[in-house]
Design an enzyme around this catalytic site. Structure first.
Site, PDB file in Angstrom:
ATOM      1  N   ASP A 124       0.854  -1.196   0.000  1.00 33.69           N
ATOM      2  CA  ASP A 124       0.000   0.000   0.000  1.00 33.69           C
ATOM      3  C   ASP A 124       0.890   1.247   0.000  1.00 33.69           C
ATOM      4  O   ASP A 124       1.770   1.381   0.844  1.00 33.69           O
ATOM      5  CB  ASP A 124      -0.928  -0.010   1.217  1.00 33.69           C
TER       6      ASP A 124
ATOM      7  N   SER B 106      -7.191   3.878  -1.224  1.00 32.53           N
ATOM      8  CA  SER B 106      -6.927   2.436  -1.214  1.00 32.53           C
ATOM      9  C   SER B 106      -8.182   1.615  -1.497  1.00 32.53           C
ATOM     10  O   SER B 106      -8.076   0.484  -1.973  1.00 32.53           O
ATOM     11  CB  SER B 106      -6.354   2.009   0.136  1.00 32.53           C
TER      12      SER B 106
ATOM     13  N   THR C 206      -7.889  -2.236   1.746  1.00 32.32           N
ATOM     14  CA  THR C 206      -7.350  -3.176   0.756  1.00 32.32           C
ATOM     15  C   THR C 206      -7.881  -4.598   0.939  1.00 32.32           C
ATOM     16  O   THR C 206      -8.501  -5.139   0.024  1.00 32.32           O
ATOM     17  CB  THR C 206      -5.805  -3.135   0.742  1.00 32.32           C
TER      18      THR C 206
ATOM     19  N   GLU D 256      -0.935  -8.003   1.955  1.00 26.18           N
ATOM     20  CA  GLU D 256      -0.694  -6.561   1.872  1.00 26.18           C
ATOM     21  C   GLU D 256       0.353  -6.097   2.877  1.00 26.18           C
ATOM     22  O   GLU D 256       0.245  -6.374   4.075  1.00 26.18           O
ATOM     23  CB  GLU D 256      -1.993  -5.782   2.133  1.00 26.18           C
TER      24      GLU D 256
ATOM     25  N   ASP E 250       2.150   2.735   3.299  1.00 29.12           N
ATOM     26  CA  ASP E 250       1.254   3.881   3.109  1.00 29.12           C
ATOM     27  C   ASP E 250       1.235   4.792   4.338  1.00 29.12           C
ATOM     28  O   ASP E 250       1.228   6.020   4.211  1.00 29.12           O
ATOM     29  CB  ASP E 250      -0.153   3.333   2.833  1.00 29.12           C
TER      30      ASP E 250
ATOM     31  N   HIS F 235       1.954   8.769   4.730  1.00 29.63           N
ATOM     32  CA  HIS F 235       1.043   9.766   5.320  1.00 29.63           C
ATOM     33  C   HIS F 235       1.729  10.529   6.452  1.00 29.63           C
ATOM     34  O   HIS F 235       1.475  11.718   6.646  1.00 29.63           O
ATOM     35  CB  HIS F 235      -0.214   9.086   5.870  1.00 29.63           C
TER      36      HIS F 235
ATOM     37  N   ASP G 157      -1.418   0.072  -4.779  1.00 26.75           N
ATOM     38  CA  ASP G 157      -2.657   0.736  -5.191  1.00 26.75           C
ATOM     39  C   ASP G 157      -2.378   2.151  -5.697  1.00 26.75           C
ATOM     40  O   ASP G 157      -3.011   2.652  -6.603  1.00 26.75           O
ATOM     41  CB  ASP G 157      -3.677   0.745  -4.047  1.00 26.75           C
ATOM     42  N   HIS G 158      -1.363   2.790  -5.080  1.00 31.99           N
ATOM     43  CA  HIS G 158      -1.011   4.186  -5.392  1.00 31.99           C
ATOM     44  C   HIS G 158       0.274   4.496  -4.652  1.00 31.99           C
ATOM     45  O   HIS G 158       0.739   3.694  -3.839  1.00 31.99           O
ATOM     46  CB  HIS G 158      -2.121   5.146  -4.917  1.00 31.99           C
TER      47      HIS G 158
HETATM   48 ZN    ZN Z   1      -3.241   5.968   2.232  1.00 34.81          ZN
END
Ligand code: ZN
Length: 370
Positions: free
Chosen positions: A47, A88, A141, A261, A266, A270, A308-309
């Protein structure tokens, strides 16, 4: 190569190099390769894992990552149906259902209609199924593979989609959404036990000591809410992945589908915390190596690794050395950059190129003949 190309190049020069494509010419004469259907699919999702996250993990690990073992590489376009910058939920639903949907959507299309997921397809075709995450197991996810909900934060409702799903193996945090719930009296752990599951939790069990019996479906809830960071001692991802692969291999004679995952890459993005990103990246890379080892030992296993990104608009800037990176962030949120896709095993070459995130679903469906 030379022998084939040189007469073509001569022909090219005779045609004054107009509209002559020797490589294309050569390609059309190659007989089609017989496609072998994968038996097992392992989908690895980091993620928020963009190229900078991979790069930071690589250089911080003496210039080596298990990811380098992949030879088939492509990129996907991560945007969602309502935003160039996906979240996500929409990102995972693109993989699980093959549909671009709105940010926040869990296994539903833009009209909030549930869409059939890869995990549900696998169940319907008699494969064993598994989900492992380092977030709660009801987080966007993993949720997008097993649940259908118009909004990602409806965690209790998402947990309520586990009974009856047929999932064979799951490991992640979020016990509080399964029992002692706020919105109703349902005890999802008890409901699953009535379906035959062995449900364990972090209060009484240690994942490192568990060898789940493939005769019974298995769930392990590793924390009441979010699991710890790897830096603060979370150590279950690799053992849960290893135990899961062994378990799922024995669970069905028809093969398995498993999504694993690395959720907190991620969260490091953040938090704009480079060290957090790196420790989570390296924790996830061990699982990537293990999945590739499994695929090498068990031919017929397709491994796909993607994200995912990207998160943080993370970059490695001037003044960096391999052993001391200087980094910068452009956002506390996600970014819209293209996302790498790595594949290994039967059908891996299908993942070359640049395509929509939904194509990952399409390619898996086509390879499996679903
Ligand atoms: Zn995120």
């Amino acid at each position: 190569m030379k022998a084939i190309l040189s007469p073509l190049l001569v022909a090219c020069s005779l045609l004054l190099l107009t509209q002559c494509h020797p490589l294309k010419e050569q390609h059309t004469t190659t007989p089609p390769i017989q496609q072998v259907k994968p038996r097992n699919v392992i989908l690895l999702i980091g993620d928020g894992m963009g190229l900078s996250q991979i790069t930071a993990g690589l250089y911080s690990n003496h210039n080596r990552l298990q990811i380098e073992r992949f030879k088939q590489i492509g990129f996907h376009k991560s945007y969602s149906s309502d935003d160039l910058v996906t979240d996500s939920a929409a990102g995972a639903t693109a993989f699980s259902c093959g549909k671009k949907t709105y940010n926040g959507a869990i296994g539903v299309d833009p009209d909030t209609i549930p869409c059939k997921t890869l995990l549900e397809e696998a169940e319907d075709h008699g494969l064993a199924t598994g989900l492992v995450a380092t977030s709660t197991i009801v987080h966007a996810t993993p949720a997008s593979f097993i649940a259908h909900n118009p909004y990602r934060r409806n965690y209790e409702a998402i947990a309520g989609d586990f009974p009856g799903s047929g999932i064979d193996y799951f490991v992640g945090g979020g016990l509080k959404f399964f029992q002692n719930r706020e919105k109703d009296d349902r005890n999802i752990c008890e409901e699953l036990r009535k379906e035959g599951y062995l449900i364990q939790d972090y209060f009484t069990n240690d994942i490192n000591l568990i060898q789940p019996d493939p005769k019974r479906p298995f769930g392990f809830l590793t924390a009441n809410e979010d699991p710890l960071t790897a830096e603060n001692g979370r150590d279950y991802l690799l053992p849960a992945a290893q135990a899961g692969l062994t378990f799922l291999k024995q669970r069905s004679s028809k093969g398995f589908f498993m999504m694993i995952e690395g959720s907190q890459i991620d969260w490091g993005g953040h938090a704009n915390n480079s060290q957090y990103i790196i420790t989570e990246m390296l924790d996830f890379d061990k699982v990537i190596g293990d999945a590739l080892d499994f695929a090498q030992a068990n031919p017929g296993t397709l491994v796909i690794l993607t994200a995912d990104h990207e998160t943080g608009g993370y970059s490695i800037i001037e003044g960096s050395r391999m052993d001391s990176l200087v980094t910068a962030f452009t956002t506390k949120g996600h970014s819209a950059s293209l996302i790498p896709v790595f594949a290994f095993g039967p059908g891996a070459e299908q993942f070359q190129g640049i395509y929509e995130n939904t194509a990952i679903y399409d390619k898996i469906m086509a390879l499996m003949g679903w």
